[in-house]
Motif scaffolding. Structure first.
Motif, PDB file in Angstrom:
ATOM      1  N   TRP A   1      -0.442 -17.420 -36.885  1.00 41.61           N
ATOM      2  CA  TRP A   1       0.699 -17.972 -37.830  1.00 41.61           C
ATOM      3  C   TRP A   1       0.235 -19.779 -37.634  1.00 41.61           C
ATOM      4  O   TRP A   1       0.183 -20.304 -36.713  1.00 41.61           O
ATOM      5  CB  TRP A   1       2.165 -17.671 -37.689  1.00 41.61           C
ATOM      6  N   ILE A   2       0.455 -20.207 -38.884  1.00 40.44           N
ATOM      7  CA  ILE A   2       0.587 -21.598 -39.040  1.00 40.44           C
ATOM      8  C   ILE A   2       1.955 -22.020 -39.760  1.00 40.44           C
ATOM      9  O   ILE A   2       1.992 -21.513 -41.000  1.00 40.44           O
ATOM     10  CB  ILE A   2      -0.506 -22.270 -39.664  1.00 40.44           C
ATOM     11  N   MET A   3       2.788 -22.588 -39.266  1.00 45.79           N
ATOM     12  CA  MET A   3       3.980 -23.223 -40.171  1.00 45.79           C
ATOM     13  C   MET A   3       4.242 -24.642 -40.039  1.00 45.79           C
ATOM     14  O   MET A   3       4.052 -25.263 -38.999  1.00 45.79           O
ATOM     15  CB  MET A   3       5.300 -22.585 -39.425  1.00 45.79           C
ATOM     16  N   TYR A   4       4.481 -25.143 -41.339  1.00 41.94           N
ATOM     17  CA  TYR A   4       4.501 -26.616 -41.500  1.00 41.94           C
ATOM     18  C   TYR A   4       5.803 -26.916 -42.361  1.00 41.94           C
ATOM     19  O   TYR A   4       6.060 -26.028 -43.368  1.00 41.94           O
ATOM     20  CB  TYR A   4       3.421 -27.342 -41.787  1.00 41.94           C
ATOM     21  N   SER A   5       6.152 -28.037 -42.502  1.00 44.09           N
ATOM     22  CA  SER A   5       7.237 -28.461 -43.387  1.00 44.09           C
ATOM     23  C   SER A   5       7.142 -29.902 -44.051  1.00 44.09           C
ATOM     24  O   SER A   5       6.627 -30.714 -42.997  1.00 44.09           O
ATOM     25  CB  SER A   5       8.625 -28.408 -42.751  1.00 44.09           C
ATOM     26  N   PHE A   6       7.544 -30.370 -45.337  1.00 44.11           N
ATOM     27  CA  PHE A   6       7.218 -31.456 -45.642  1.00 44.11           C
ATOM     28  C   PHE A   6       8.287 -31.530 -46.899  1.00 44.11           C
ATOM     29  O   PHE A   6       9.066 -30.529 -47.333  1.00 44.11           O
ATOM     30  CB  PHE A   6       6.017 -31.764 -46.346  1.00 44.11           C
ATOM     31  N   PHE A   7       8.651 -32.946 -47.219  1.00 41.78           N
ATOM     32  CA  PHE A   7       9.860 -32.865 -48.296  1.00 41.78           C
ATOM     33  C   PHE A   7       9.291 -33.208 -49.642  1.00 41.78           C
ATOM     34  O   PHE A   7       8.137 -33.946 -50.015  1.00 41.78           O
ATOM     35  CB  PHE A   7      10.641 -34.249 -47.815  1.00 41.78           C
ATOM     36  N   ASN A   8       9.660 -32.286 -50.784  1.00 39.49           N
ATOM     37  CA  ASN A   8       8.993 -32.130 -51.948  1.00 39.49           C
ATOM     38  C   ASN A   8       9.910 -33.267 -52.916  1.00 39.49           C
ATOM     39  O   ASN A   8      11.140 -32.899 -52.995  1.00 39.49           O
ATOM     40  CB  ASN A   8       9.029 -30.874 -52.607  1.00 39.49           C
ATOM     41  N   GLU A   9       9.242 -34.282 -53.402  1.00 38.39           N
ATOM     42  CA  GLU A   9       9.915 -35.144 -53.892  1.00 38.39           C
ATOM     43  C   GLU A   9      10.710 -34.906 -55.550  1.00 38.39           C
ATOM     44  O   GLU A   9      11.337 -35.162 -56.334  1.00 38.39           O
ATOM     45  CB  GLU A   9       9.288 -36.404 -54.381  1.00 38.39           C
ATOM     46  N   LYS A  10       9.928 -33.747 -55.907  1.00 34.46           N
ATOM     47  CA  LYS A  10      10.195 -33.202 -57.333  1.00 34.46           C
ATOM     48  C   LYS A  10      11.341 -32.316 -57.368  1.00 34.46           C
ATOM     49  O   LYS A  10      12.199 -32.416 -58.257  1.00 34.46           O
ATOM     50  CB  LYS A  10       9.026 -32.332 -58.131  1.00 34.46           C
ATOM     51  N   THR A  11      11.246 -31.275 -56.436  1.00 37.52           N
ATOM     52  CA  THR A  11      12.493 -30.449 -56.173  1.00 37.52           C
ATOM     53  C   THR A  11      13.493 -30.717 -55.263  1.00 37.52           C
ATOM     54  O   THR A  11      14.649 -30.278 -55.225  1.00 37.52           O
ATOM     55  CB  THR A  11      11.879 -29.032 -55.665  1.00 37.52           C
ATOM     56  N   ARG A  12      13.236 -32.226 -54.830  1.00 35.30           N
ATOM     57  CA  ARG A  12      14.376 -32.826 -53.785  1.00 35.30           C
ATOM     58  C   ARG A  12      14.772 -31.800 -52.835  1.00 35.30           C
ATOM     59  O   ARG A  12      16.124 -31.874 -52.392  1.00 35.30           O
ATOM     60  CB  ARG A  12      15.605 -33.465 -54.746  1.00 35.30           C
ATOM     61  N   ARG A  13      13.835 -31.266 -52.075  1.00 30.69           N
ATOM     62  CA  ARG A  13      14.227 -30.317 -51.106  1.00 30.69           C
ATOM     63  C   ARG A  13      13.154 -30.078 -50.103  1.00 30.69           C
ATOM     64  O   ARG A  13      11.961 -30.440 -50.279  1.00 30.69           O
ATOM     65  CB  ARG A  13      14.694 -28.873 -51.497  1.00 30.69           C
ATOM     66  N   THR A  14      13.242 -29.721 -48.786  1.00 29.69           N
ATOM     67  CA  THR A  14      12.448 -29.448 -47.876  1.00 29.69           C
ATOM     68  C   THR A  14      11.761 -28.177 -48.021  1.00 29.69           C
ATOM     69  O   THR A  14      12.490 -27.156 -48.167  1.00 29.69           O
ATOM     70  CB  THR A  14      13.109 -29.644 -46.483  1.00 29.69           C
ATOM     71  N   GLU A  15      10.244 -28.228 -48.014  1.00 32.03           N
ATOM     72  CA  GLU A  15       9.586 -27.141 -48.207  1.00 32.03           C
ATOM     73  C   GLU A  15       8.894 -26.592 -47.032  1.00 32.03           C
ATOM     74  O   GLU A  15       8.359 -27.181 -46.348  1.00 32.03           O
ATOM     75  CB  GLU A  15       8.596 -27.084 -49.267  1.00 32.03           C
ATOM     76  N   LEU A  16       9.040 -25.376 -46.683  1.00 29.27           N
ATOM     77  CA  LEU A  16       8.323 -24.821 -45.352  1.00 29.27           C
ATOM     78  C   LEU A  16       7.172 -23.789 -45.835  1.00 29.27           C
ATOM     79  O   LEU A  16       7.480 -22.954 -46.410  1.00 29.27           O
ATOM     80  CB  LEU A  16       9.332 -24.055 -44.588  1.00 29.27           C
ATOM     81  N   GLY A  17       6.148 -24.352 -45.390  1.00 25.92           N
ATOM     82  CA  GLY A  17       4.763 -23.611 -45.705  1.00 25.92           C
ATOM     83  C   GLY A  17       4.422 -22.686 -44.446  1.00 25.92           C
ATOM     84  O   GLY A  17       4.391 -23.131 -43.188  1.00 25.92           O
ATOM     85  N   VAL A  18       3.896 -21.366 -44.764  1.00 28.26           N
ATOM     86  CA  VAL A  18       3.586 -20.415 -43.842  1.00 28.26           C
ATOM     87  C   VAL A  18       2.165 -19.844 -44.036  1.00 28.26           C
ATOM     88  O   VAL A  18       2.074 -19.638 -45.271  1.00 28.26           O
ATOM     89  CB  VAL A  18       4.520 -19.332 -43.548  1.00 28.26           C
ATOM     90  N   LEU A  19       1.265 -19.913 -43.203  1.00 32.75           N
ATOM     91  CA  LEU A  19       0.044 -19.482 -43.320  1.00 32.75           C
ATOM     92  C   LEU A  19      -0.346 -18.216 -42.310  1.00 32.75           C
ATOM     93  O   LEU A  19       0.161 -18.398 -41.136  1.00 32.75           O
ATOM     94  CB  LEU A  19      -1.064 -20.257 -43.111  1.00 32.75           C
TER      95      LEU A  19
END
Length: 376
Positions: free
Chosen positions: A160-178
């Motif tokens: 598993w690979i998990m990472y997070s970043f802030f999306n300026e369009k949706t104005r929220r933090t997104e958590l990506g999972v592979l």
């Protein structure tokens, strides 16, 4: 004579490296495969030479820096004008505004001649790289990521690979999972008379064998994330829990199965219900009961590490990086190898002593009977 020879290399043109993460060394993997609801086996992609490199587009970074520079200069002029009402201050303010208007007109005229970059063009890239061959095994891209991002939390755990970043369009933090897999063995692939064909050798230089099958999902969370970690246990039997440090100075815990990329978007099938998968939801629920920090404030956490104990059910978690240090013992699958506090130890002791007494009495009676029978 020994010579160094270049085996492989990776170059990311027009991108800046933001984060590099590696798998945990000496990580205990309880099972190399995942059993699905239809009795098939998904083989985990376990490559010790794997690295995750997060990059960001240089165009987005330079644009963000130019906007911040213009905003800072204009703010400084306003502050100076507000503190001093002299004609020279007003004159400098007019000069600054005229300079801004001329620069904006120049930018507009130059944009007429050069093609504009699309607003939703990807600017954040997650690259899964084999460090031996230098080959990019997988590349995920995200648009509208915050350009001023200097730290992208990344965790590599098993496949598993998990990472997070802030999306300026949706104005929220997104958590990506592979999740990475080598392949799948159907339920009829392994029987009493048949075994699956599988190579016992792995080479990073073989492009065909080293290429994983990747499943990806993105989840949204209402709080910014400053650090990420994952629980580890002695035998890897207990469920894995993701540990997140949020922007409101809290430590939160999520079951890793909640973030499974295999969660279906549509209605669940019978096999998926048997496996325990839930329907995909774009938002992760924030449950107050899953907050190991409770009502305590842990400020500016940058790193979360975990280690195992002598008990399989227990995991030790340490969060640090700011002025506060937080340490907690967690039980991801509850204390299945511990006796509960309500256990009646006194009754157990009485029962054991009673059984020992009966054992010695019966043994004495048996030996006495044997002696009597031998005399007869």
């Amino acid at each position: 004579k020994m010579e160094a020879r270049l085996v492989g290399q990776t170059t990311f043109h027009g991108e800046r490296i933001v984060k590099v993460a590696y798998p945990q060394r000496e990580e205990v993997v309880q099972s190399p495969c995942v059993a699905t609801g239809d009795d098939s086996l998904l083989l985990k992609y376990l490559n010790p030479h794997m690295a995750v490199i997060v990059t960001m587009s240089e165009d987005t970074i330079s644009k963000e820096e130019d906007e911040e520079h213009d905003e800072d200069s204009f703010t400084s002029v306003l502050n100076s004008a507000s503190t001093s009402s002299s004609p020279s201050a007003l004159k400098s303010m007019k000069k600054s505004s005229s300079t801004r208007s001329s620069s904006s007109s120049d930018t507009k005229s130059s944009s007429d001649t050069t093609p504009e970059v699309a607003k939703d063009a990807p600017n954040l890239f997650v690259n899964v790289v084999d460090t031996v061959s230098g080959r990019v095994l997988y590349r995920a891209s995200h648009a509208n990521a915050q350009a001023s991002t200097t730290n992208v939390p990344v965790v590599v755990n098993e496949n598993w690979i998990m990472y997070s970043f802030f999306n300026e369009k949706t104005r929220r933090t997104e958590l990506g999972v592979l999740s990475l897999y080598e392949g799948m063995i159907p339920k009829t692939g392994i029987t009493a008379f048949q075994s699956a064909e599988q190579s016992e050798k792995f080479s990073s230089l073989d492009a065909r064998d080293s290429k994983p099958v990747v499943m990806a999902k993105t989840y949204g969370i209402a709080k910014p994330i400053t650090a990420m970690g994952v629980t580890s246990t002695k035998g890897g039997i207990s469920a894995r829990h993701m540990i997140l440090a949020t922007g409101d100075d809290k430590i939160m815990s999520f079951d890793r199965r909640v973030m499974d990329p295999r969660r279906p978007v549509g209605d669940l099938r019978d096999a998926e219900k048997t496996e325990g998968l839930k329907q995909y939801s774009p938002l992760l629920p924030l449950v107050s009961l899953m907050t190991p920090s409770h009502n305590q404030t842990i400020h500016n956490v940058q790193t979360i590490v975990s280690t195992s104990t002598a008990l399989e059910s227990q995991s030790l978690v340490l969060a640090f990086g700011g002025p506060d240090i937080f340490f907690v013992r967690m039980a991801p699958s509850k204390g299945f190898d511990l006796l509960p506090d309500s256990f009646n130890r006194i009754l157990l002791s009485i029962v054991v002593l009673g059984l020992l007494t009966v054992l010695f009495v019966v043994k004495g009676m048996s030996s006495k009977k044997a002696v009597t029978m031998s005399w007869e």
